[in-house]
Design a protein around this motif. Structure first.
Motif, mmCIF file in Angstrom:
data_model
loop_
_atom_site.group_PDB
_atom_site.id
_atom_site.type_symbol
_atom_site.label_atom_id
_atom_site.label_comp_id
_atom_site.label_asym_id
_atom_site.label_seq_id
_atom_site.Cartn_x
_atom_site.Cartn_y
_atom_site.Cartn_z
ATOM 1 N N LEU A 107 0.856 -1.173 0.000
ATOM 2 C CA LEU A 107 0.000 0.000 0.000
ATOM 3 C C LEU A 107 0.897 1.230 0.000
ATOM 4 O O LEU A 107 1.791 1.345 0.831
ATOM 5 N N HIS A 108 0.673 2.121 -0.938
ATOM 6 C CA HIS A 108 1.438 3.359 -0.960
ATOM 7 C C HIS A 108 0.723 4.403 -1.794
ATOM 8 O O HIS A 108 -0.272 4.126 -2.450
ATOM 9 N N TRP A 109 1.234 5.623 -1.745
ATOM 10 C CA TRP A 109 0.687 6.723 -2.514
ATOM 11 C C TRP A 109 1.795 7.742 -2.758
ATOM 12 O O TRP A 109 2.833 7.705 -2.129
ATOM 13 N N HIS A 110 1.526 8.639 -3.683
ATOM 14 C CA HIS A 110 2.463 9.709 -4.010
ATOM 15 C C HIS A 110 1.712 11.026 -3.812
ATOM 16 O O HIS A 110 0.816 11.332 -4.591
ATOM 17 N N PRO A 111 2.048 11.800 -2.784
ATOM 18 C CA PRO A 111 1.276 12.998 -2.476
ATOM 19 C C PRO A 111 1.349 14.086 -3.539
ATOM 20 O O PRO A 111 0.444 14.904 -3.629
ATOM 21 N N ASN A 112 2.403 14.092 -4.353
ATOM 22 C CA ASN A 112 2.559 15.184 -5.322
ATOM 23 C C ASN A 112 2.728 14.721 -6.761
ATOM 24 O O ASN A 112 3.220 15.476 -7.587
ATOM 25 N N ALA A 113 2.357 13.482 -7.062
ATOM 26 C CA ALA A 113 2.542 12.985 -8.434
ATOM 27 C C ALA A 113 1.546 11.876 -8.735
ATOM 28 O O ALA A 113 1.145 11.133 -7.850
ATOM 29 N N GLU A 114 1.157 11.803 -9.994
ATOM 30 C CA GLU A 114 0.327 10.683 -10.427
ATOM 31 C C GLU A 114 1.151 9.403 -10.404
ATOM 32 O O GLU A 114 2.375 9.440 -10.468
ATOM 33 N N GLU A 115 0.468 8.271 -10.345
ATOM 34 C CA GLU A 115 1.119 6.963 -10.426
ATOM 35 C C GLU A 115 0.755 6.378 -11.787
ATOM 36 O O GLU A 115 -0.424 6.229 -12.107
ATOM 37 N N TRP A 116 1.764 6.081 -12.589
ATOM 38 C CA TRP A 116 1.553 5.442 -13.885
ATOM 39 C C TRP A 116 2.068 4.021 -13.791
ATOM 40 O O TRP A 116 3.151 3.792 -13.261
ATOM 41 N N LEU A 117 1.302 3.083 -14.298
ATOM 42 C CA LEU A 117 1.721 1.691 -14.313
ATOM 43 C C LEU A 117 1.595 1.151 -15.724
ATOM 44 O O LEU A 117 0.610 1.414 -16.409
ATOM 45 N N TYR A 118 2.604 0.403 -16.141
ATOM 46 C CA TYR A 118 2.553 -0.315 -17.413
ATOM 47 C C TYR A 118 2.760 -1.783 -17.083
ATOM 48 O O TYR A 118 3.732 -2.139 -16.416
ATOM 49 N N PHE A 119 1.849 -2.627 -17.534
ATOM 50 C CA PHE A 119 1.918 -4.053 -17.245
ATOM 51 C C PHE A 119 2.566 -4.767 -18.427
ATOM 52 O O PHE A 119 1.979 -4.877 -19.496
ATOM 53 N N ALA A 146 -2.123 2.115 -16.634
ATOM 54 C CA ALA A 146 -3.032 2.757 -15.691
ATOM 55 C C ALA A 146 -2.406 4.057 -15.221
ATOM 56 O O ALA A 146 -1.181 4.193 -15.189
ATOM 57 N N ALA A 147 -3.233 5.013 -14.866
ATOM 58 C CA ALA A 147 -2.772 6.259 -14.256
ATOM 59 C C ALA A 147 -3.704 6.551 -13.086
ATOM 60 O O ALA A 147 -4.908 6.687 -13.270
ATOM 61 N N PHE A 148 -3.135 6.603 -11.876
ATOM 62 C CA PHE A 148 -3.916 6.899 -10.677
ATOM 63 C C PHE A 148 -3.631 8.337 -10.264
ATOM 64 O O PHE A 148 -2.490 8.793 -10.325
ATOM 65 N N PRO A 149 -4.660 9.075 -9.807
ATOM 66 C CA PRO A 149 -4.463 10.475 -9.429
ATOM 67 C C PRO A 149 -3.464 10.641 -8.286
ATOM 68 O O PRO A 149 -3.298 9.732 -7.465
ATOM 69 N N ASP A 150 -2.820 11.810 -8.225
ATOM 70 C CA ASP A 150 -1.925 12.070 -7.099
ATOM 71 C C ASP A 150 -2.726 12.038 -5.797
ATOM 72 O O ASP A 150 -3.923 12.294 -5.783
ATOM 73 N N ASN A 151 -2.050 11.662 -4.740
ATOM 74 C CA ASN A 151 -2.603 11.576 -3.393
ATOM 75 C C ASN A 151 -3.702 10.523 -3.261
ATOM 76 O O ASN A 151 -4.529 10.593 -2.364
ATOM 77 N N SER A 152 -3.733 9.559 -4.171
ATOM 78 C CA SER A 152 -4.665 8.444 -4.031
ATOM 79 C C SER A 152 -3.852 7.205 -3.679
ATOM 80 O O SER A 152 -2.824 6.943 -4.279
ATOM 81 N N GLY A 153 -4.302 6.477 -2.688
ATOM 82 C CA GLY A 153 -3.585 5.276 -2.281
ATOM 83 C C GLY A 153 -3.956 4.107 -3.169
ATOM 84 O O GLY A 153 -5.040 4.059 -3.739
ATOM 85 N N TYR A 154 -3.033 3.159 -3.271
ATOM 86 C CA TYR A 154 -3.382 1.960 -4.011
ATOM 87 C C TYR A 154 -2.588 0.773 -3.525
ATOM 88 O O TYR A 154 -1.564 0.897 -2.882
ATOM 89 N N VAL A 155 -3.135 -0.407 -3.831
ATOM 90 C CA VAL A 155 -2.459 -1.666 -3.550
ATOM 91 C C VAL A 155 -2.575 -2.512 -4.811
ATOM 92 O O VAL A 155 -3.585 -2.471 -5.502
ATOM 93 N N LEU A 156 -1.521 -3.239 -5.137
ATOM 94 C CA LEU A 156 -1.490 -4.059 -6.346
ATOM 95 C C LEU A 156 -1.156 -5.489 -5.960
ATOM 96 O O LEU A 156 -0.185 -5.730 -5.258
#
Length: 167
Positions: A107-119, A146-156
């Motif tokens: 579980l983590h998040w980035h308070p000032n940046a989007e999270e981009w994932l490429y599978f 995928a692109a998750f908004p900044d300051n949103s938590g996620y788990v993969l």
């Protein structure tokens, strides 16, 4: 937001993430944690510990020539590339993550940046949390981004064979 995120995460995922028994999360607090705004950093990201780049600076980082670290959620490894180990990267960071089947990207998040994932290969399931009880789960397969908004938590949670996470 953190207790809301934890409240919406399955107890077995939390247990695996933190390496503890799931029963520890039996009395998770209710959502709406009353987190207040912090102070915006005034740090200048164009200067780094290596100083100003010159024409002789290297703009190539050999990812697999450097040792991998264990994924905190267990079941995999990652290679982080950012300004701490690649001075040319002033405003961008990336992580190459490889998970074993059933492996967990903590579980983590980035308070000032989007999270981009490429599978790159395999399949995975990710749940993104944006607060106030709002969450959505996505299933991914090789070739998805995928692109998750900044300051949103996620788990993969990885399901089959290998995933690349570009943060």
């Amino acid at each position: 937001m953190v207790d809301d995120w934890v409240a919406h995460t399955p107890k077995d995922i939390l247990a695996k993430n933190f390496g503890v028994n799931a029963s520890i999360f039996g009395s998770v607090p209710s959502p709406n944690p009353y987190i207040f705004n912090g102070t915006v950093s005034t740090h200048n990201v164009t200067d780094g510990p290596a100083g100003t780049l010159s024409g002789d600076a290297s703009f190539v980082y050999r990812t697999f020539q450097h040792p991998a670290e264990k994924v905190p959620g267990g079941g995999g490894e990652f290679r982080k590339i950012d300004s701490t180990n690649f001075p040319a990267s002033k405003t961008l960071a990336t992580t190459f993550v490889t998970l074993q089947p059933g492996g967990l990207r903590e579980l983590h998040w980035h308070p000032n940046a989007e999270e981009w994932l490429y599978f790159h290969q395999g399949t995975a399931r990710a749940t993104v949390f944006i607060g106030n009880g709002n969450a959505r789960t996505f299933d991914f397969r090789a070739g998805d981004t995928a692109a998750f908004p900044d300051n949103s938590g996620y788990v993969l949670v990885y399901r089959v064979t290998g995933v690349e996470d570009v943060s």
